[in-house]
Design a protein around this motif. Structure first.
Motif, PDB file in Angstrom:
ATOM      1  N   SER A  88      18.102  23.097 -30.366  1.00  0.00           N
ATOM      2  CA  SER A  88      18.801  23.538 -29.157  1.00  0.00           C
ATOM      3  C   SER A  88      18.641  25.036 -28.927  1.00  0.00           C
ATOM      4  O   SER A  88      18.676  25.498 -27.799  1.00  0.00           O
ATOM      5  CB  SER A  88      20.278  23.158 -29.211  1.00  0.00           C
ATOM      6  N   THR A 103      21.407  20.290 -23.558  1.00  0.00           N
ATOM      7  CA  THR A 103      20.977  18.900 -23.497  1.00  0.00           C
ATOM      8  C   THR A 103      20.251  18.498 -24.779  1.00  0.00           C
ATOM      9  O   THR A 103      20.420  17.383 -25.268  1.00  0.00           O
ATOM     10  CB  THR A 103      20.073  18.644 -22.278  1.00  0.00           C
ATOM     11  N   THR A 104      19.463  19.410 -25.341  1.00  0.00           N
ATOM     12  CA  THR A 104      18.805  19.128 -26.622  1.00  0.00           C
ATOM     13  C   THR A 104      19.835  19.024 -27.732  1.00  0.00           C
ATOM     14  O   THR A 104      19.700  18.194 -28.636  1.00  0.00           O
ATOM     15  CB  THR A 104      17.769  20.217 -26.949  1.00  0.00           C
ATOM     16  N   SER A 155      19.545  25.237 -25.151  1.00  0.00           N
ATOM     17  CA  SER A 155      19.432  23.936 -24.502  1.00  0.00           C
ATOM     18  C   SER A 155      20.568  23.036 -24.965  1.00  0.00           C
ATOM     19  O   SER A 155      20.495  22.415 -26.022  1.00  0.00           O
ATOM     20  CB  SER A 155      18.090  23.287 -24.839  1.00  0.00           C
ATOM     21  N   VAL A 165      15.226  14.809 -24.618  1.00  0.00           N
ATOM     22  CA  VAL A 165      14.984  15.856 -23.617  1.00  0.00           C
ATOM     23  C   VAL A 165      13.485  16.046 -23.381  1.00  0.00           C
ATOM     24  O   VAL A 165      13.029  15.957 -22.235  1.00  0.00           O
ATOM     25  CB  VAL A 165      15.680  17.177 -24.007  1.00  0.00           C
TER      26      VAL A 165
END
Length: 103
Positions: A71, A22-23, A20, A30
């Motif tokens: 992530s 975005t994380t 991830s 998120v």
């Protein structure tokens, strides 16, 4: 890579699997935007604890540790939680991807 999950009301969600990014960059925001309250609370709590430890130890480079750690695991955890709540893979291909990457 994303899989499509459906619930009993025939709603669909495109759920990312794998790392991830975005994380990595946005941390606990998120799960907040995904309305995943459980993991939002966990990530926020872990972030505060780790930040307090790094501040107490006077370490300046520890800010991204939590984002990096989560992530790698958050998308898998999110998908597993949705499956436990009754969401089902929409296609056979989605089932195969979930079996390979999530379970």
């Amino acid at each position: 890579m994303k899989v499509t999950l459906k619930n009993k009301e025939n709603e669909e969600k495109k759920v990312p699997i794998g790392i991830s990014w975005t994380t990595f960059f946005f941390g606990p925001f998120v799960p907040l935007f995904r309305r995943d309250w459980k993991w939002f609370g966990i990530m926020l709590g872990v972030t505060f604890v780790v930040a307090a430890i790094f501040i107490a130890l006077d370490i300046e480079t520890g800010g991204g540790v939590v984002g990096v750690a989560f992530s790698f695991i958050y998308n898998r955890l999110y998908c597993q939680d949705l499956l436990k709540k009754g969401w089902q893979p929409a296609t056979e291909e989605d089932t195969q991807l979930i079996n390979e990457k999530v379970n």
